[in-house]
Design a protein around this motif. Structure first.
Motif, mmCIF file in Angstrom:
data_model
loop_
_atom_site.group_PDB
_atom_site.id
_atom_site.type_symbol
_atom_site.label_atom_id
_atom_site.label_comp_id
_atom_site.label_asym_id
_atom_site.label_seq_id
_atom_site.Cartn_x
_atom_site.Cartn_y
_atom_site.Cartn_z
ATOM 1 N N PRO A 34 -8.188 18.553 19.656
ATOM 2 C CA PRO A 34 -7.946 18.158 21.037
ATOM 3 C C PRO A 34 -7.271 16.782 21.023
ATOM 4 O O PRO A 34 -7.386 16.036 20.052
ATOM 5 C CB PRO A 34 -9.349 18.090 21.648
ATOM 6 C CG PRO A 34 -10.266 17.897 20.495
ATOM 7 C CD PRO A 34 -9.604 18.519 19.306
ATOM 8 N N LEU A 35 -6.566 16.486 22.059
ATOM 9 C CA LEU A 35 -5.897 15.192 22.168
ATOM 10 C C LEU A 35 -6.924 14.154 22.626
ATOM 11 O O LEU A 35 -7.530 14.286 23.688
ATOM 12 C CB LEU A 35 -4.758 15.287 23.181
ATOM 13 C CG LEU A 35 -3.771 14.146 23.200
ATOM 14 C CD1 LEU A 35 -2.972 14.120 21.907
ATOM 15 C CD2 LEU A 35 -2.839 14.277 24.383
ATOM 16 N N TYR A 36 -7.138 13.141 21.803
ATOM 17 C CA TYR A 36 -8.046 12.048 22.124
ATOM 18 C C TYR A 36 -7.230 10.771 22.173
ATOM 19 O O TYR A 36 -6.746 10.312 21.152
ATOM 20 C CB TYR A 36 -9.126 11.906 21.057
ATOM 21 C CG TYR A 36 -10.318 12.815 21.215
ATOM 22 C CD1 TYR A 36 -10.220 14.025 21.875
ATOM 23 C CD2 TYR A 36 -11.541 12.468 20.690
ATOM 24 C CE1 TYR A 36 -11.305 14.865 22.005
ATOM 25 C CE2 TYR A 36 -12.637 13.306 20.814
ATOM 26 C CZ TYR A 36 -12.513 14.500 21.474
ATOM 27 O OH TYR A 36 -13.597 15.316 21.593
ATOM 28 N N ASN A 37 -7.067 10.200 23.347
ATOM 29 C CA ASN A 37 -6.319 8.954 23.498
ATOM 30 C C ASN A 37 -4.943 9.057 22.849
ATOM 31 O O ASN A 37 -4.543 8.187 22.081
ATOM 32 C CB ASN A 37 -7.139 7.781 22.934
ATOM 33 C CG ASN A 37 -6.642 6.447 23.437
ATOM 34 O OD1 ASN A 37 -6.150 6.350 24.561
ATOM 35 N ND2 ASN A 37 -6.759 5.430 22.619
ATOM 36 N N TYR A 38 -4.250 10.158 23.123
ATOM 37 C CA TYR A 38 -2.896 10.429 22.624
ATOM 38 C C TYR A 38 -2.841 10.618 21.109
ATOM 39 O O TYR A 38 -1.796 10.456 20.490
ATOM 40 C CB TYR A 38 -1.915 9.324 23.036
ATOM 41 C CG TYR A 38 -1.917 9.069 24.514
ATOM 42 C CD1 TYR A 38 -1.214 9.909 25.373
ATOM 43 C CD2 TYR A 38 -2.634 8.020 25.062
ATOM 44 C CE1 TYR A 38 -1.226 9.702 26.741
ATOM 45 C CE2 TYR A 38 -2.652 7.812 26.430
ATOM 46 C CZ TYR A 38 -1.948 8.656 27.260
ATOM 47 O OH TYR A 38 -1.964 8.453 28.611
ATOM 48 N N VAL B 254 1.307 23.262 10.432
ATOM 49 C CA VAL B 254 1.236 23.703 11.820
ATOM 50 C C VAL B 254 0.262 22.785 12.537
ATOM 51 O O VAL B 254 -0.819 22.495 12.021
ATOM 52 C CB VAL B 254 0.752 25.167 11.915
ATOM 53 C CG1 VAL B 254 0.551 25.580 13.364
ATOM 54 C CG2 VAL B 254 1.716 26.099 11.217
ATOM 55 N N LEU B 255 0.650 22.322 13.706
ATOM 56 C CA LEU B 255 -0.202 21.478 14.530
ATOM 57 C C LEU B 255 -0.478 22.198 15.845
ATOM 58 O O LEU B 255 0.450 22.614 16.534
ATOM 59 C CB LEU B 255 0.481 20.127 14.806
ATOM 60 C CG LEU B 255 -0.189 19.217 15.820
ATOM 61 C CD1 LEU B 255 -1.592 18.809 15.355
ATOM 62 C CD2 LEU B 255 0.680 17.997 16.091
ATOM 63 N N ILE B 256 -1.756 22.338 16.160
ATOM 64 C CA ILE B 256 -2.183 22.950 17.423
ATOM 65 C C ILE B 256 -3.050 21.928 18.138
ATOM 66 O O ILE B 256 -3.977 21.372 17.549
ATOM 67 C CB ILE B 256 -2.999 24.236 17.177
ATOM 68 C CG1 ILE B 256 -2.175 25.254 16.386
ATOM 69 C CG2 ILE B 256 -3.490 24.825 18.496
ATOM 70 C CD1 ILE B 256 -2.985 26.414 15.865
ATOM 71 N N SER B 257 -2.736 21.653 19.403
ATOM 72 C CA SER B 257 -3.515 20.674 20.145
ATOM 73 C C SER B 257 -3.605 21.073 21.612
ATOM 74 O O SER B 257 -2.770 21.818 22.118
ATOM 75 C CB SER B 257 -2.879 19.287 20.013
ATOM 76 O OG SER B 257 -3.706 18.308 20.603
ATOM 77 N N THR B 258 -4.603 20.545 22.259
ATOM 78 C CA THR B 258 -4.804 20.785 23.681
ATOM 79 C C THR B 258 -5.296 19.490 24.335
ATOM 80 O O THR B 258 -5.801 18.607 23.647
ATOM 81 C CB THR B 258 -5.831 21.920 23.909
ATOM 82 O OG1 THR B 258 -5.910 22.205 25.295
ATOM 83 C CG2 THR B 258 -7.205 21.547 23.385
ATOM 84 N N CYS B 259 -5.076 19.387 25.637
ATOM 85 C CA CYS B 259 -5.607 18.236 26.376
ATOM 86 C C CYS B 259 -5.830 18.628 27.824
ATOM 87 O O CYS B 259 -5.387 19.693 28.255
ATOM 88 C CB CYS B 259 -4.691 17.022 26.260
ATOM 89 S SG CYS B 259 -3.222 17.045 27.281
ATOM 90 N N GLY B 260 -6.488 17.779 28.562
ATOM 91 C CA GLY B 260 -6.819 18.081 29.941
ATOM 92 C C GLY B 260 -5.736 17.738 30.949
ATOM 93 O O GLY B 260 -5.892 17.994 32.136
ATOM 94 N N GLY C 21 2.987 11.070 21.596
ATOM 95 C CA GLY C 21 2.488 10.210 20.521
ATOM 96 C C GLY C 21 1.997 11.017 19.331
ATOM 97 O O GLY C 21 2.297 10.689 18.176
ATOM 98 N N LEU C 22 1.259 12.070 19.593
ATOM 99 C CA LEU C 22 0.748 12.935 18.531
ATOM 100 C C LEU C 22 1.894 13.590 17.757
ATOM 101 O O LEU C 22 1.900 13.609 16.524
ATOM 102 C CB LEU C 22 -0.170 14.000 19.133
ATOM 103 C CG LEU C 22 -0.839 14.960 18.167
ATOM 104 C CD1 LEU C 22 -1.781 14.225 17.229
ATOM 105 C CD2 LEU C 22 -1.587 16.030 18.943
ATOM 106 N N ARG C 23 2.876 14.095 18.490
ATOM 107 C CA ARG C 23 4.039 14.715 17.822
ATOM 108 C C ARG C 23 4.775 13.699 16.969
ATOM 109 O O ARG C 23 5.206 14.001 15.853
ATOM 110 C CB ARG C 23 4.978 15.331 18.862
ATOM 111 C CG ARG C 23 4.478 16.643 19.412
ATOM 112 C CD ARG C 23 5.572 17.363 20.182
ATOM 113 N NE ARG C 23 6.074 16.581 21.296
ATOM 114 C CZ ARG C 23 5.883 16.859 22.563
ATOM 115 N NH1 ARG C 23 5.202 17.924 22.901
ATOM 116 N NH2 ARG C 23 6.391 16.099 23.500
#
Length: 99
Positions: free
Chosen positions: A19-23, A64-70, A79-81
């Motif tokens: 999950p995305l935490y603070n970008y 492979v990067l999989i992420s989710t956020c609210g 930022g993550l990318r």
């Protein structure tokens, strides 16, 4: 961790899901990434204008990067990318050097 390092060394595809935490990634995933550092050679080499650690072992793996956020905007993942693109370009232990 030694067993995980062997699995990472031998894998064809390394999948990260967070999950995305603070970008960024979670603290747990960040700690895992840092514990992959033994897969890199401790010496520095210069590639273009960037210094980096070369791979200790020959690798040909994909990431492979999989992420989710609210949040509904895709821009929250910028930022993550950027972090994962930088690691990919610089031969981080999670990716091949020439991907």
């Amino acid at each position: 961790m030694p067993e995980l390092l062997e699995k990472v060394k031998g894998c064809d595809i390394l999948v990260y899901a967070t999950p995305l935490y603070n970008y960024n990634v979670t603290a747990l995933l960040k700690a895992f990434q840092e514990r992959l550092l033994p897969l890199l050679d401790p010496h520095l080499i210069k590639t273009g204008e960037t210094y980096r650690h070369p791979q200790r072992y020959t690798v040909n793996r994909k990431m492979v990067l999989i992420s989710t956020c609210g949040f509904p905007e895709v821009s929250h993942f910028d930022g993550l990318r950027q972090i994962f693109r930088h690691m990919e370009r610089n031969g981080a232990p999670l990716s091949s050097e020439n991907s």
